[in-house]
Design an enzyme around this catalytic site. Structure first.
Site, PDB file in Angstrom:
ATOM      1  N   HIS A 250     -24.493  20.109  15.696  1.00  0.00           N
ATOM      2  CA  HIS A 250     -23.916  20.170  14.351  1.00  0.00           C
ATOM      3  C   HIS A 250     -22.559  20.831  14.476  1.00  0.00           C
ATOM      4  O   HIS A 250     -22.430  21.852  15.136  1.00  0.00           O
ATOM      5  CB  HIS A 250     -24.835  20.973  13.431  1.00  0.00           C
ATOM      6  CG  HIS A 250     -24.516  20.807  11.978  1.00  0.00           C
ATOM      7  ND1 HIS A 250     -23.388  21.339  11.419  1.00  0.00           N
ATOM      8  CD2 HIS A 250     -25.168  20.163  10.982  1.00  0.00           C
ATOM      9  CE1 HIS A 250     -23.370  21.026  10.127  1.00  0.00           C
ATOM     10  NE2 HIS A 250     -24.426  20.318   9.837  1.00  0.00           N
ATOM     11  N   ARG A 270     -18.460  20.870   3.395  1.00  0.00           N
ATOM     12  CA  ARG A 270     -17.404  19.866   3.516  1.00  0.00           C
ATOM     13  C   ARG A 270     -17.541  18.809   2.427  1.00  0.00           C
ATOM     14  O   ARG A 270     -16.553  18.358   1.864  1.00  0.00           O
ATOM     15  CB  ARG A 270     -17.448  19.236   4.917  1.00  0.00           C
ATOM     16  CG  ARG A 270     -16.820  20.153   5.965  1.00  0.00           C
ATOM     17  CD  ARG A 270     -17.081  19.663   7.380  1.00  0.00           C
ATOM     18  NE  ARG A 270     -18.476  19.858   7.758  1.00  0.00           N
ATOM     19  CZ  ARG A 270     -19.179  18.997   8.473  1.00  0.00           C
ATOM     20  NH1 ARG A 270     -18.649  17.876   8.888  1.00  0.00           N
ATOM     21  NH2 ARG A 270     -20.441  19.263   8.764  1.00  0.00           N
TER      22      ARG A 270
END
Ligand SMILES: Cc1cc2nc3c(=O)[nH]c(=O)nc-3n(C[C@H](O)[C@H](O)[C@H](O)COP(=O)(O)OP(=O)(O)OC[C@H]3O[C@@H](n4cnc5c(N)ncnc54)[C@H](O)[C@@H]3O)c2cc1C
Ligand code: SF4
Ligand code: SF4
Ligand code: FES
Ligand code: FES
Lengths: 628, 253, 267
Positions: A250, A270
């Site tokens: 990740h 994000r």
């Protein structure tokens, strides 16, 4: 010894109480069978609680252009077309129903204006698709499933006088062996973590739902449970693992302070507007958009910023590229000397959203940074870097029934199963995977039991399982399991981590074999009662098998794709796309062989733009246009 | 940046045990759980402790630190004085199993006693419509990570073992409140049951549960007191009782 | 038999608490303040003097309902006569104080405060309480706490009366309107604090909107509920402030009435 052990008889054993296991158990119970749910920690604590961002399902509540075909396409793209097409198809088709079903069982997702389930943007998903509850979606999912189990038990109490007559949860019990007799599954063997006492389960079908392998690596977002038990149990029972070289790093784990290194920073940061910058203040993701994605990702800041408000007319920001791309980009920036002093880059939402919105949308992220790093994310940027997060590889299964290949009576669902996500999983696709294939495994196992009946366990089988548990206490002078675990984590992190080369992988294989040899005579201090050192011995054995399988598969794959990046073979190669790596275990070591990936069905092939497929497939495949 | 830390850890089992002193290194930014893991790896291999996520999300690492119920993974070492000895004990409201691990099965039994959510019979999957403002109250309670720190600190059972049979505890009061405030739940006797079967009346709203909740759920203000008021509505308010009788006769309700 | 944290099966620890902070500070402080208030209020309730001076009336004595009240102090007439116990005249304050007293006694916040600090049940979190039996608010007398909403209604009536008192204080000693003194401010502040205390009450929050299942069907009540919820968050503060407010307002009226200070007029 063998006559003093606890014995239970069930129709189906579900090993794992995460989303996949619980969903399977519900289905098996509803098919009228007796089910045992077994887990290593307390009920409701499985790794699934940590999932944050959401569950992907093309309900089209926020953008009604969404449907299962778009979701299918996104999933295949994300996995670089190495996914088993049938799994991706079932997943995309059935996910919405599985999410709605949760709502009927009491889940409370965040809502849209019209009162439907709200959906958020996530990397690799074309439309807002992730149903969520703030940033604690996994908790909602597991609690809903847990409460569903309780509801079924309450009903059994009313109908049959005993809440546990059909479903019983065995919490804090580790399974160390899948038992087989007459070539078929006959049960499982394990011990209570609390007392160390051994337990035998007799059952003709076992569903593995044991989750991931993250603890094999040094920096990981996974909890101690992620030790690849199910992967190893399947191998030892004669099953196969598929594509174990693919691990998802990740892109955004915490990097500071050291004690929380690896802890996840959800992708929603994000999705909700967070941007990545290096120490020069440059929004570097614009420099890392791969050719295959140029059409759908913005190449300038102005367009990327407009996208948050107008998704129809703008391309999406490159921060939302699939995870493997972003992780590699961050890795490159840090290597090029543009990283922070702690080896990360900056992720900032504070300049994009007002403080109260951040706290509302990302409450647990705010909390996590504030309490653990002393950073107020409404005011400052976070420091982030890649962390080992998810294993795409897993038990090779039949897509429709989740039955493990080669082992009659064994089923696998959730993170432990392979094939669904190809070389890279999209965010949000795991929780939906758990529900879709958890349910299918429940049905598959129930049908298997109904047509096959019981399969009694042989006393000799029990004896050999019991001896394994006894062993660490009978030997002396061996090494400390904690030290060996640390050594393994160093090896995997440095040699089969996010960027790999032939020489490194080869050296890893040698070192893993060495640790395996030394681990055969580890010793423990203390007695059997709740003894973590003792527990670690079994976990370690599993992690070693997983690491070996990963290293050997990684060595064979001479290309870079999704969660497997070879410095010596940096490009993606259409020839390799047709290959799956199948691991099996011969009792002393893991062997990996190549197997041809099933060709995508014609109607699914036709869902794609042919020019897009040309980027992934060989001309011969394109000319065939899928199978019938 | 390592510093030496003095710990006093309770070790033992349900029969006997006591506090043991030990010194261990602690690095900058570490939490108590990190230090416990170092003790485990280096000095006491068989020290029992529960944990999973190390991120305050699973509610496994509940223990008492300097006498206060807390999550070990969310307690910064830096929050203690340089020369302070940190005392670690298991939860004191539940039977101990070993060292820092307690038997929390009481809570799972209580969970079984709370009637589950009952969706409207004709509700089809995908057809539920709920407004955000209507789900928000219940969502607060669904943040619960089941660490059971509130249960541990609640004097009703912590200080009175005999009350355990008749008292569900704050964790389950928020569960009842969650369901009673759920916009679609159809079960209508939750208030009565809360008072008659789950011991809501035993709570004297002294708010210790709220003080320890790591999820900052306002247990007392947002769940217990509103439930007490709802109980008054159906049990102790003659005016409302009369009103409901009359309205029922008129067929309005 | 040992119970509580010393029950068999629980971790063997001899201390009642292992807390190292000064957990006893808060209950001690609560006792000190509440006890001082009780002493002062009792003295004033029985004093039966210095509670009225044009145009100010002490909140302890308003409304003054008995025929024994000082002339001019009875806003709502004098329906009650003069009664004696043991040859002593019952102070008119005693007829009415029962309401604000009951309101505060059954208040969810004060309950917490006195259960902890006076009854040690528990003295502080994770500090073992000294009682061997505990039944909470399930039986008499504590089941009466459920009557809080009636006291809340009564409290609101009193707030209206005390607000009127504050408005009447916009007069001078000769009952002429259009004046304002320090006493006006004192009574106004007192009324404001009391309103804040009542508006932030849990029963108020429940009545306004808390009892609803679907906020979206009642947008106005929902809005009100959100406001009350904000106040409710500070209920504890309002409880203390309004307590001091009442005592200080009374003290001010008493001192003016007794002639020890003069009520300063702004205009
Ligand atoms: C921090 C974090 C955030 C994530 N966020 C998301 C997200 O937003 N969206 C998304 O889709 N996915 C997300 N994921 C991924 C997803 O959470 C996991 O892939 C998924 O929860 C795995 O579920 P599972 O049911 O397969 O297994 P798990 O939930 O891992 O459960 C495994 C179970 O198996 C039991 N078990 C294991 N071994 C044994 C044994 N030997 N004996 C007995 N029991 C055993 C364990 O006790 C446990 O109960 C996230 C993951 C992490 C770590
Ligand atoms: S407020 Fe009630 S439930 Fe909470 S700790 Fe106190 S007595 Fe227990
Ligand atoms: S309400 Fe809070 S303290 Fe209680 S179990 Fe849930 S999270 Fe823990
Ligand atoms: S380990 Fe999960 S809450 Fe502490
Ligand atoms: S006045 Fe305090 S709660 Fe009502």
């Amino acid at each position: 010894m063998t006559n003093s052990i606890e014995r239970y008889k069930y129709d189906i054993l579900v090993i794992g109480a995460g989303g996949a296991g619980l969903r399977a158990a519900v289905e098996a119970r509803e098919a009228g069978l007796k089910v045992a749910i077994i887990c290593k920690s307390l009920f409701g604590k499985a790794h699934t609680v940590m999932a944050e961002g959401g569950v992907a399902a093309s309900m089209g509540n926020v953008n009604d252009s969404d449907n299962w075909m778009v979701h299918f396409r996104d999933t295949m793209r994300g996995g670089k077309f190495l996914n088993h097409y049938r799994m991706a198809e079932l997943h995309a088709k059935e996910a919405p129903e599985r999410v709605w079903e949760l709502e009927v069982w009491g889940a409370l997702f965040d809502r849209t204006e019209e009162g439907k389930i709200s959906q958020r943007n996530f990397g690799g998903h074309e439309y807002p698709r992730l149903a969520h509850v703030g940033d604690r979606t996994g908790l909602e999912l597991i609690r809903t499933m847990q409460q569903r189990i309780v509801a079924l038990q309450q009903k059994d109490a009313r109908d049959h006088g005993d809440a546990e007559s059909f479903i019983k949860v065995f919490a804090e019990l580790t399974i160390t062996d899948i038992l087989k007799d007459n070539g078929k599954v006959s049960g499982a063997y394990g011990y209570w973590r609390e007392s160390g006492a051994e337990v035998l389960f007799e059952a003709p079908a076992v569903v593995l739902a044991t989750g991931g392998v993250g603890k094999t690596f040094k920096i990981t977002s996974n909890s101690w449970e992620g030790t690849g038990d199910g992967h190893a149990l399947a191998l030892k029972a004669g099953g196969n693992l598929v594509d174990m070289e693919f691990l998802q790093f990740h892109p955004t784990g915490m990097v500071w302070p050291p004690s929380v290194r690896g802890l996840l920073v959800t992708e929603s940061v994000r999705g909700d507007g967070g941007v990545l910058t290096n120490t020069d203040g440059i929004r570097f993701m614009f420099n890392y958009i791969p050719e295959v994605f140029k059409a759908i990702y913005a190449d300038n800041e102005a367009e990327a910023d407009r996208w948050y408000n107008d998704q129809a007319n703008n391309r999406r920001p490159p921060e939302l590229l699939p995870r493997d791309e972003v992780a590699r980009a961050i890795n490159s920036e840090v290597k090029a000397g543009r990283g922070t002093e702690h080896g990360g880059v900056y992720l900032d939402v504070s300049k994009r959203l007002p403080a109260d919105v951040i706290k509302k949308k990302l409450p647990s992220m705010w909390h996590q940074f504030y309490e653990l790093a002393g950073v107020d994310i409404t005011k400052e940027a976070m420091e982030v870097g890649p962390t080992c997060h998810y294993v795409m590889g897993g038990v090779e299964v039949d897509p429709d029934s989740a039955a493990a290949v080669n082992v009659p009576g064994l089923f696998a669902a959730g993170e432990v199963a392979g094939g669904m996500h190809g070389s890279n999983r999209l965010g949000g696709n795991s929780l939906s995977d758990l529900l879709v294939f958890g349910r299918r495994a429940g049905i598959g196992a129930a049908e298997y039991v109904k047509s096959n009946g019981a399969n009694p366990v042989n006393e000799a089988t029990i004896k050999s399982a019991a001896e394994k548990i006894e062993k660490p206490f009978t030997q002396t002078g061996g090494e400390n399991p904690y030290a060996l675990h640390q050594e393994l984590q160093e090896v995997t992190h440095n040699l089969v981590g996010i960027i790999r080369t032939r020489a490194e992988i080869e050296s890893a294989i040698v070192k893993i074999a060495d640790i395996r040899k030394r681990s055969a005579n580890v010793t423990v201090s203390g007695d059997r009662q709740f003894n973590p050192g003792f527990h670690l011995i079994f976990d370690l054995d599993n992690m070693l098998l997983v690491a070996e399988s990963t290293a050997k598969s990684a060595l064979l794959r001479e290309e870079s794709r999704g969660g497997h990046t070879r410095d010596d073979f940096p490009g993606m190669n259409a020839q390799w796309r047709q290959v799956n790596h199948i691991s099996s275990f011969d009792g002393s070591q893991v062997n990996v062989k190549s197997q041809k990936l099933p060709m995508i069905r014609k109607d699914l092939f036709d869902l794609f733009d042919i020019h897009e497929l040309e980027k992934y497939m060989t001309p011969e495949e394109i000319s065939k246009g899928g199978s019938n | 940046m390592a510093r030496k830390l003095n710990l006093r850890i309770w070790r033992g089992n349900s029969v006997d045990g006591g506090l043991q002193n030990i010194t261990v290194d602690a690095n900058e930014g570490e939490v108590v759980l990190d230090v416990i893991h170092r003790v485990q790896a280096e000095q006491m291999n068989d020290l029992a402790v529960r944990w999973n996520c190390k991120a305050g999300k699973c509610g496994s690492c509940s223990m008492e630190i300097n006498g206060k119920p807390r999550l070990a993974c969310m307690t910064q070492v830096a929050s203690f004085e340089e020369d302070e000895t940190i005392t670690l004990t298991p939860l004191r409201a539940f039977p101990v199993i070993k060292d820092l691990v307690t038997d929390v099965s009481f809570n799972y039994k209580k969970a079984m006693e709370i009637p589950a959510y009952e969706a409207p019979a004709n509700l089809k999957p995908g057809e539920a419509r709920m407004q955000q403002v209507d789900v928000e109250r219940s969502q607060e309670f669904r943040k619960c990570i089941e660490c059971f720190l509130c249960q541990d600190t609640c004097h009703v059972i912590r200080d009175h073992e005999e009350n355990k049979k008749s008292f569900a505890g704050p964790r389950f009061f928020i569960r009842i409140a969650e369901l009673d405030m759920h916009p679609l739940d159809t079960l209508r006797n939750r208030k009565q049951k809360a008072q008659e079967e789950h011991g809501l009346g035993m709570c004297n709203i002294t708010k210790c549960c709220t003080e320890v909740c790591p999820e900052h759920i306002r247990i007392t203000d947002n769940a217990i007191i509103p439930m007490k008021e709802r109980v008054v509505d159906v049990k102790y308010d003659p005016a409302r009782w009369l009103g409901s009788k009359i309205r029922k006769r008129d067929g309005i309700l | 038999m040992a119970t509580g944290v010393f029950s068999s099966g629980r971790a063997k620890i001899s201390e009642r608490t292992l807390r190292t902070d000064r957990w006893w500070l808060q209950p001690a402080f609560t006792v000190l303040v509440l006890f001082s208030f009780i002493v002062y209020a009792t003295f004033r309730a029985f004093e039966n003097a210095h509670y009225f001076v044009e145009p100010l009336i002490s909140p302890f004595y308003s409304p003054c309902l008995s025929t024994g009240c000082v002339t001019g102090s009875s806003l709502l007439g004098q329906p009650l006569g003069v009664y004696h116990i043991f040859g002593m005249m019952i102070s008119p304050s005693l007829f009415i104080l029962i309401f604000p007293l009951g309101f505060r006694l059954t208040c969810y916040y004060y309950r917490k405060a006195y259960y902890r600090s006076f009854w040690f049940s528990p003295p502080a979190c994770a500090v073992a309480e000294p009682h061997s039996k505990y039944t909470g608010e399930t039986r008499a007398p504590l089941i009466m706490q459920n009557a809080h909403r009636w006291f809340f209604y009564a409290g609101c009536v009193f707030n209206v009366i005390l607000t009127v008192d504050a408005i009447l204080a916009f007069r001078n000693e000769h009952n002429q309107w259009g004046h304002m003194s320090v006493g006006t401010l004192v009574l106004l502040a007192n009324a404001t604090f009391l309103w804040l205390y009542s508006a932030s009450c849990h029963t108020c929050r429940h009545t306004i909107g808390g009892r609803l299942r679907n906020f979206s069907a009642h947008p106005i009540r929902y809005k009100l509920w959100t406001y009350v919820s904000i106040l409710n968050h500070k209920h504890q503060n309002f409880a203390w402030v309004s307590l001091f407010g009442v005592a200080l307002a009374d003290l001010y009226v008493r001192q003016v009435s007794a002639g020890s200070i003069t009520n300063l007029y702004f205009f």
